[in-house]
Design a protein around this motif. Structure first.
Motif, mmCIF file in Angstrom:
data_model
loop_
_atom_site.group_PDB
_atom_site.id
_atom_site.type_symbol
_atom_site.label_atom_id
_atom_site.label_comp_id
_atom_site.label_asym_id
_atom_site.label_seq_id
_atom_site.Cartn_x
_atom_site.Cartn_y
_atom_site.Cartn_z
ATOM 1 N N PRO A 155 89.130 25.207 30.737
ATOM 2 C CA PRO A 155 89.441 25.538 32.127
ATOM 3 C C PRO A 155 90.222 24.394 32.773
ATOM 4 O O PRO A 155 89.972 23.224 32.466
ATOM 5 C CB PRO A 155 88.070 25.700 32.778
ATOM 6 N N PRO A 156 91.174 24.721 33.655
ATOM 7 C CA PRO A 156 92.035 23.674 34.220
ATOM 8 C C PRO A 156 91.311 22.728 35.168
ATOM 9 O O PRO A 156 90.324 23.099 35.801
ATOM 10 C CB PRO A 156 93.095 24.476 34.981
ATOM 11 N N GLY A 157 91.836 21.502 35.291
ATOM 12 C CA GLY A 157 91.365 20.544 36.302
ATOM 13 C C GLY A 157 92.224 20.722 37.549
ATOM 14 O O GLY A 157 92.591 21.838 37.875
ATOM 15 N N GLY A 158 92.561 19.609 38.213
ATOM 16 C CA GLY A 158 93.479 19.721 39.347
ATOM 17 C C GLY A 158 92.859 19.257 40.646
ATOM 18 O O GLY A 158 91.659 19.023 40.741
ATOM 19 N N CYS A 159 93.722 19.138 41.684
ATOM 20 C CA CYS A 159 93.269 18.704 43.003
ATOM 21 C C CYS A 159 92.192 19.664 43.506
ATOM 22 O O CYS A 159 92.244 20.861 43.236
ATOM 23 C CB CYS A 159 94.438 18.711 43.988
ATOM 24 N N ASP A 160 91.235 19.131 44.260
ATOM 25 C CA ASP A 160 90.120 19.941 44.739
ATOM 26 C C ASP A 160 90.415 20.448 46.152
ATOM 27 O O ASP A 160 90.356 19.704 47.117
ATOM 28 C CB ASP A 160 88.856 19.059 44.720
ATOM 29 N N TYR B 33 92.005 19.864 53.921
ATOM 30 C CA TYR B 33 92.011 18.860 54.998
ATOM 31 C C TYR B 33 91.123 17.675 54.657
ATOM 32 O O TYR B 33 90.589 17.019 55.546
ATOM 33 C CB TYR B 33 91.517 19.504 56.308
ATOM 34 N N ARG B 34 90.970 17.401 53.368
ATOM 35 C CA ARG B 34 90.033 16.329 53.005
ATOM 36 C C ARG B 34 90.555 14.948 53.394
ATOM 37 O O ARG B 34 89.821 13.972 53.376
ATOM 38 C CB ARG B 34 89.714 16.401 51.504
ATOM 39 N N ALA C 145 93.122 7.645 48.586
ATOM 40 C CA ALA C 145 93.793 8.925 48.335
ATOM 41 C C ALA C 145 92.765 9.893 47.752
ATOM 42 O O ALA C 145 91.982 9.517 46.885
ATOM 43 C CB ALA C 145 94.939 8.732 47.355
ATOM 44 N N CYS C 146 92.741 11.141 48.261
ATOM 45 C CA CYS C 146 91.750 12.094 47.740
ATOM 46 C C CYS C 146 92.405 13.180 46.897
ATOM 47 O O CYS C 146 91.727 13.885 46.156
ATOM 48 C CB CYS C 146 90.912 12.681 48.862
ATOM 49 N N ASP C 147 93.694 13.362 47.005
ATOM 50 C CA ASP C 147 94.432 14.234 46.088
ATOM 51 C C ASP C 147 95.904 13.860 46.195
ATOM 52 O O ASP C 147 96.272 12.970 46.966
ATOM 53 C CB ASP C 147 94.158 15.728 46.356
ATOM 54 N N GLN D 239 87.432 4.952 38.083
ATOM 55 C CA GLN D 239 87.250 6.317 38.567
ATOM 56 C C GLN D 239 87.844 7.290 37.560
ATOM 57 O O GLN D 239 88.907 7.061 37.027
ATOM 58 C CB GLN D 239 88.006 6.512 39.900
ATOM 59 N N ALA D 240 87.144 8.409 37.342
ATOM 60 C CA ALA D 240 87.655 9.425 36.416
ATOM 61 C C ALA D 240 88.981 9.953 36.956
ATOM 62 O O ALA D 240 89.130 10.152 38.149
ATOM 63 C CB ALA D 240 86.665 10.565 36.328
ATOM 64 N N GLN D 241 89.941 10.138 36.050
ATOM 65 C CA GLN D 241 91.213 10.684 36.498
ATOM 66 C C GLN D 241 91.096 12.194 36.586
ATOM 67 O O GLN D 241 90.667 12.837 35.647
ATOM 68 C CB GLN D 241 92.298 10.341 35.504
ATOM 69 N N VAL D 242 91.411 12.700 37.740
ATOM 70 C CA VAL D 242 91.365 14.157 37.896
ATOM 71 C C VAL D 242 92.768 14.638 38.164
ATOM 72 O O VAL D 242 93.436 14.175 39.056
ATOM 73 C CB VAL D 242 90.452 14.552 39.066
#
Ligand code: EPZ
Length: 430
Positions: A113-118, A334-335, A369-371, A426-429
């Motif tokens: 399953p894909p990862g990606g910005c949350d 809006y994170r 940065a959050c995404d 930090q884990a790379q997402v």
């Protein structure tokens, strides 16, 4: 830990070159799986999402050769393996394009399953609906999506997308180019990168008609053969630098763009009192006076892009009056707002709506940065801010912006990368 340190408050002047489009590249690289022969892909952006996808193709058995900084030769003729390695694929959203491409090539695919910005939920039900309609069985077990064409090859059919989805449109196109018969996608997305993927595939021998409209027809062909293709310029990278000039002030020629793709962004900047002059393959952006408020609603293309929403919010924070943003694509994009507040912004969020009261200035702060696009927006805020801004978790930004520090330094920004001994674990997402 690696961070960006920005001494803000300096207007930007000069010229900036835009790289190839990330969201086209991340579909075109998997599309090379469908080609029997060498694909030369030019104008690839040098970003971590591209490196990851090229690594995945190599792990599958492709021959990938670097020709120069922005060009690679990819030969997938000898691949026999349709199972994508887990560790790499989970880091990136666009790994879902490997499902459509492998189904098209082998009639089967096994992809994590894909990862990606949350941004809240990111379902792929419309992709799966398309694959099933084309004769595939799709199920999730053992942490993998397993897809298999019941009769060994995908079969063309008519598919109506319930939601305008960029990913589903491109994924179904990938599954359809070598399918048996005609596939029709209705209510298709129309983004420039969809047209670019179709142009890439057509240049290798596919028969795709209507890309860029809401009905795309794909007549399956027996094989695709190698060729050379150059990726379009990145609409969102260009828009990000246009927003940076709007926020920080100054005058910058944004080069190597397709101005038509930028019209949705240009229109909003003009409303806010920014001068934007279109040239053949460049736009000149100038902001000397005050910024005025406006409202923005994000929509699928040709509407205002959701991928520019945080960046335009950074500009609106500095505009006189009250602006309203309505996020029309994602549930939770809006994170970044808490980080903006640390810099003095006044924003209230209620569901998909953000109400921004313009302030005189941002003030420098330590933020994270959050995404990807939120990170780019924080860079913009830092460039416009009084004082020093430190942005952590910059791997999010480097997923999608080639050489952002060098490019911004070239137009007079005081931004640098600082590595402190404390390694960023930090884990790379993706
Ligand atoms: C692509 O994501 C981009 N990513 C995103 O850019 C971009 O924000 C988005 O398109 C919209 O333009 C890539 O190209 C890799 P969608 P994608 O399918 O394809 C819902 C960036 O910053 N939906 O068009 O995943 C979904 O929840 C990234 O560069 C379903 O309900 O987006 C969303 O609300 C972030 N079911 C809407 O549709 C589905 O099966 C649009 O999503 C698929 C989507």
């Amino acid at each position: 830990m690696t961070k960006y340190v920005i001494h803000g408050g300096k207007p930007l002047y000069g010229e900036i070159d835009i790289s190839g489009a990330k969201n086209a590249a991340v579909a075109i690289i998997p599309a090379a799986l469908l080609v029997d022969g060498v694909c030369r892909i030019e104008n690839l952006p040098q970003i971590s999402d591209v490196t990851l996808l090229l690594n995945i193709l190599q792990e599958l058995g492709a021959d990938v050769r670097t020709v120069n900084r922005t060009t690679v030769d990819v030969d997938c003729s000898h691949i026999r393996n349709a199972r994508v390695p887990e560790e790499l694929a989970r880091k990136i959203r666009a790994s879902y394009y490997l499902i459509g491409a492998l189904l098209g090539r082998f009639g089967s695919a096994e992809v994590p399953p894909p990862g990606g910005c949350d941004f809240g939920g990111r379902p792929i039900d419309q992709h799966i609906k398309g694959f099933v309609a084309m004769g595939a069985n799709v199920d999730v077990r053992g942490g993998y999506i397993h897809a298999k064409a019941a009769n060994g090859r995908m079969t063309g059919t008519q598919i109506y997308l319930d939601i305008v989805s960029v990913g589903a449109t491109m994924n179904i196109m990938l599954a359809a180019v070598l399918a048996d018969g005609l596939t029709i996608i209705e209510n298709a997305a129309k983004e420039p990168h969809i047209v670019d993927l179709a142009n890439f595939l057509n240049s290798m021998g596919a028969e795709i008609m209507g890309a860029g409209t809401d009905v795309i027809k794909i007549r399956g062909v027996e094989r695709l053969s190698g060729g050379t293709y150059s990726i379009i310029p990145d609409q969102i990278e260009a828009g990000t630098y246009m927003a940076a000039v709007a926020a920080a002030g100054g005058e910058v020629l944004v080069k190597n763009v397709i101005p038509k793709h930028l019209e949705c962004i240009t229109a909003k900047l003009l409303e806010m009192g920014v001068d934007v002059e279109e040239r053949d393959d460049a736009v000149l952006v100038r902001r000397t006076g005050k910024l005025t408020r406006t409202n923005v609603k994000t929509l699928p293309y040709p509407g205002f892009p959701t991928d520019m929403q945080p960046q335009i919010a950074a500009v609106l924070c500095l505009a006189e009056g009250t602006s309203v943003i309505t996020e029309g694509v994602w549930d939770n994009r809006y994170r970044y707002v808490d980080e903006f507040r640390r810099m003095g912004a006044q924003i209230q969020v209620d569901g998909k709506i953000a109400v921004i009261e313009g302030v005189e200035k941002f003030t420098g702060a330590r933020i994270q940065a959050c995404d990807l696009r939120a990170g780019a927006a924080m860079v913009i805020a830092g460039l416009a801010a009084q004082g020093t801004t430190e942005i952590g978790r910059i791997h999010h930004i480097e997923r999608g912006y080639e050489d952002i520090v060098r490019k911004l330094s070239g137009i007079g920004a005081d931004i640098r990368v600082v590595v402190t001994p404390d390694e960023d674990k930090q884990a790379q997402v993706g």
